[in-house]
Design a protein around this motif. Structure first.
Motif, PDB file in Angstrom:
ATOM      1  N   ILE A 163       3.534  13.708  -2.021  1.00  0.00           N
ATOM      2  CA  ILE A 163       4.660  14.305  -2.738  1.00  0.00           C
ATOM      3  C   ILE A 163       5.693  13.201  -2.913  1.00  0.00           C
ATOM      4  CG2 ILE A 163       6.516  16.002  -2.666  1.00  0.00           C
ATOM      5  CD1 ILE A 163       4.726  17.675  -0.804  1.00  0.00           C
ATOM      6  N   GLU A 164       6.203  13.061  -4.143  1.00  0.00           N
ATOM      7  CA  GLU A 164       7.189  12.025  -4.430  1.00  0.00           C
ATOM      8  C   GLU A 164       8.482  12.640  -4.931  1.00  0.00           C
ATOM      9  OE1 GLU A 164       5.467   8.470  -6.555  1.00  0.00           O
ATOM     10  OE2 GLU A 164       3.828   9.905  -6.821  1.00  0.00           O
ATOM     11  N   SER A 165       9.580  11.990  -4.599  1.00  0.00           N
ATOM     12  CA  SER A 165      10.868  12.435  -5.139  1.00  0.00           C
ATOM     13  C   SER A 165      10.926  12.073  -6.629  1.00  0.00           C
ATOM     14  CB  SER A 165      12.029  11.787  -4.392  1.00  0.00           C
ATOM     15  OG  SER A 165      12.033  10.390  -4.609  1.00  0.00           O
ATOM     16  N   ALA A 166      11.754  12.785  -7.369  1.00  0.00           N
ATOM     17  CA  ALA A 166      11.868  12.559  -8.811  1.00  0.00           C
ATOM     18  C   ALA A 166      12.333  11.140  -9.136  1.00  0.00           C
ATOM     19  CB  ALA A 166      12.814  13.577  -9.434  1.00  0.00           C
ATOM     20  N   ASP A 167      13.192  10.563  -8.289  1.00  0.00           N
ATOM     21  CA  ASP A 167      13.700   9.219  -8.560  1.00  0.00           C
ATOM     22  C   ASP A 167      12.797   8.114  -8.008  1.00  0.00           C
ATOM     23  OD1 ASP A 167      14.186   9.285  -5.823  1.00  0.00           O
ATOM     24  OD2 ASP A 167      16.358   9.098  -5.998  1.00  0.00           O
ATOM     25  N   GLY A 168      11.702   8.485  -7.326  1.00  0.00           N
ATOM     26  CA  GLY A 168      10.756   7.503  -6.807  1.00  0.00           C
ATOM     27  C   GLY A 168      11.196   6.796  -5.545  1.00  0.00           C
ATOM     28  N   ARG A 169      12.334   7.180  -4.983  1.00  0.00           N
ATOM     29  CA  ARG A 169      12.845   6.485  -3.796  1.00  0.00           C
ATOM     30  C   ARG A 169      12.311   7.033  -2.479  1.00  0.00           C
ATOM     31  NH1 ARG A 169      19.082   5.751  -4.097  1.00  0.00           N
ATOM     32  NH2 ARG A 169      18.528   4.708  -2.172  1.00  0.00           N
ATOM     33  N   ALA A 170      11.597   8.152  -2.527  1.00  0.00           N
ATOM     34  CA  ALA A 170      11.066   8.748  -1.292  1.00  0.00           C
ATOM     35  C   ALA A 170       9.727   9.405  -1.583  1.00  0.00           C
ATOM     36  CB  ALA A 170      12.047   9.780  -0.737  1.00  0.00           C
ATOM     37  N   MET A 171       8.928   9.499  -0.550  1.00  0.00           N
ATOM     38  CA  MET A 171       7.629  10.156  -0.671  1.00  0.00           C
ATOM     39  C   MET A 171       7.182  10.638   0.704  1.00  0.00           C
ATOM     40  SD  MET A 171       4.744   7.171  -0.694  1.00  0.00           S
ATOM     41  CE  MET A 171       3.572   8.277   0.056  1.00  0.00           C
ATOM     42  N   ALA A 172       6.246  11.549   0.686  1.00  0.00           N
ATOM     43  CA  ALA A 172       5.578  11.998   1.905  1.00  0.00           C
ATOM     44  C   ALA A 172       4.088  12.025   1.616  1.00  0.00           C
ATOM     45  CB  ALA A 172       6.071  13.377   2.325  1.00  0.00           C
ATOM     46  N   ALA A 173       3.306  11.626   2.594  1.00  0.00           N
ATOM     47  CA  ALA A 173       1.857  11.614   2.442  1.00  0.00           C
ATOM     48  C   ALA A 173       1.219  12.263   3.660  1.00  0.00           C
ATOM     49  CB  ALA A 173       1.343  10.189   2.287  1.00  0.00           C
ATOM     50  N   GLU A 174       0.197  13.048   3.396  1.00  0.00           N
ATOM     51  CA  GLU A 174      -0.617  13.610   4.464  1.00  0.00           C
ATOM     52  C   GLU A 174      -1.937  12.844   4.460  1.00  0.00           C
ATOM     53  OE1 GLU A 174      -2.356  17.895   6.002  1.00  0.00           O
ATOM     54  OE2 GLU A 174      -0.998  17.824   4.285  1.00  0.00           O
ATOM     55  N   LEU A 175      -2.270  12.275   5.617  1.00  0.00           N
ATOM     56  CA  LEU A 175      -3.450  11.420   5.741  1.00  0.00           C
ATOM     57  C   LEU A 175      -4.388  11.948   6.806  1.00  0.00           C
ATOM     58  CD1 LEU A 175      -1.562   8.008   6.069  1.00  0.00           C
ATOM     59  CD2 LEU A 175      -2.405   9.035   3.976  1.00  0.00           C
ATOM     60  N   THR A 176      -5.652  11.630   6.657  1.00  0.00           N
ATOM     61  CA  THR A 176      -6.623  11.789   7.725  1.00  0.00           C
ATOM     62  C   THR A 176      -7.131  10.394   8.047  1.00  0.00           C
ATOM     63  OG1 THR A 176      -7.284  13.982   6.951  1.00  0.00           O
ATOM     64  CG2 THR A 176      -8.796  12.854   8.447  1.00  0.00           C
ATOM     65  N   LEU A 177      -6.961   9.990   9.295  1.00  0.00           N
ATOM     66  CA  LEU A 177      -7.410   8.682   9.756  1.00  0.00           C
ATOM     67  C   LEU A 177      -8.551   8.866  10.738  1.00  0.00           C
ATOM     68  CD1 LEU A 177      -3.913   7.074  10.457  1.00  0.00           C
ATOM     69  CD2 LEU A 177      -5.292   6.853   8.399  1.00  0.00           C
ATOM     70  N   SER A 178      -9.413   7.874  10.813  1.00  0.00           N
ATOM     71  CA  SER A 178     -10.480   7.914  11.808  1.00  0.00           C
ATOM     72  C   SER A 178     -10.846   6.493  12.196  1.00  0.00           C
ATOM     73  CB  SER A 178     -11.709   8.670  11.293  1.00  0.00           C
ATOM     74  OG  SER A 178     -12.343   7.942  10.263  1.00  0.00           O
ATOM     75  N   GLY A 179     -11.401   6.372  13.393  1.00  0.00           N
ATOM     76  CA  GLY A 179     -11.824   5.068  13.880  1.00  0.00           C
ATOM     77  C   GLY A 179     -12.590   5.216  15.179  1.00  0.00           C
ATOM     78  N   LEU A 180     -13.254   4.142  15.531  1.00  0.00           N
ATOM     79  CA  LEU A 180     -13.990   4.089  16.791  1.00  0.00           C
ATOM     80  C   LEU A 180     -13.118   3.393  17.825  1.00  0.00           C
ATOM     81  CD1 LEU A 180     -17.405   2.855  15.365  1.00  0.00           C
ATOM     82  CD2 LEU A 180     -16.957   5.106  16.345  1.00  0.00           C
ATOM     83  N   PRO A 181     -12.697   4.101  18.875  1.00  0.00           N
ATOM     84  CA  PRO A 181     -11.947   3.415  19.926  1.00  0.00           C
ATOM     85  C   PRO A 181     -12.799   2.284  20.501  1.00  0.00           C
ATOM     86  CG  PRO A 181     -11.863   5.788  20.236  1.00  0.00           C
ATOM     87  CD  PRO A 181     -12.886   5.522  19.168  1.00  0.00           C
ATOM     88  N   ASN A 182     -12.162   1.147  20.763  1.00  0.00           N
ATOM     89  CA  ASN A 182     -12.908   0.004  21.291  1.00  0.00           C
ATOM     90  C   ASN A 182     -13.717   0.404  22.519  1.00  0.00           C
ATOM     91  OD1 ASN A 182     -11.933  -1.697  19.328  1.00  0.00           O
ATOM     92  ND2 ASN A 182     -10.204  -2.364  20.564  1.00  0.00           N
ATOM     93  N   GLY A 183     -14.948  -0.043  22.549  1.00  0.00           N
ATOM     94  CA  GLY A 183     -15.826   0.223  23.686  1.00  0.00           C
ATOM     95  C   GLY A 183     -16.532   1.564  23.637  1.00  0.00           C
ATOM     96  N   THR A 184     -16.393   2.306  22.545  1.00  0.00           N
ATOM     97  CA  THR A 184     -17.065   3.598  22.437  1.00  0.00           C
ATOM     98  C   THR A 184     -17.828   3.675  21.126  1.00  0.00           C
ATOM     99  OG1 THR A 184     -15.357   4.813  21.245  1.00  0.00           O
ATOM    100  CG2 THR A 184     -15.116   4.679  23.641  1.00  0.00           C
TER     101      THR A 184
END
Length: 129
Positions: A68-89
């Motif tokens: 979602i972005e503000s009309a003037d482009g100066r702010a935004m919000a993002a919903e993300l899904t992140l994933s990764g392998l913890p080291n050693g697993t």
């Protein structure tokens, strides 16, 4: 003048390339960084946040679920899904993050990232059984 979204996208390109100098160059001198665990200021703090994440996980992946972005482009919000392998697993963890970004001119001035700790802790506990 670049929008908050353009700066955010450039920041993630720098993060994915492990180019901390490029990331710092996108930040205002007094950028505010807030996570569920810390409140810091300065480009070095943002670079350190992502360097820490790279140091804890391999195979990091990011999916943008919504923006979602503000009309003037100066702010935004993002919903993300992140994933990764913890080291050693070999058990991949997945977690949700909501980021709010503010820009002023051609610099990031605020980066707030709140992750779903409960989801992450539940996965870690399930993997320990």
């Amino acid at each position: 003048m670049r929008s908050a979204r353009e700066l955010w996208e450039a920041a993630y390109k720098a993060v994915e390339a492990a180019d901390d100098d490029a990331l710092r160059d996108l930040c205002g001198a007094d950028i505010e960084i807030r996570t569920s665990a810390k409140h810091q200021r300065g480009p070095d703090a943002l670079a350190a946040l992502f360097a820490q994440q790279r140091g804890l996980y391999t195979g990091l992946e990011k999916t943008v679920d919504g923006v979602i972005e503000s009309a003037d482009g100066r702010a935004m919000a993002a919903e993300l899904t992140l994933s990764g392998l913890p080291n050693g697993t070999d058990e991949r963890l997945t977690w949700g993050v909501v980021e709010t970004i503010r820009a002023d001119g051609d610099r990031l001035v605020s980066w707030h990232a709140m992750l779903d700790r409960t989801w992450l802790v539940q996965q870690i506990q399930a993997n320990q059984r």
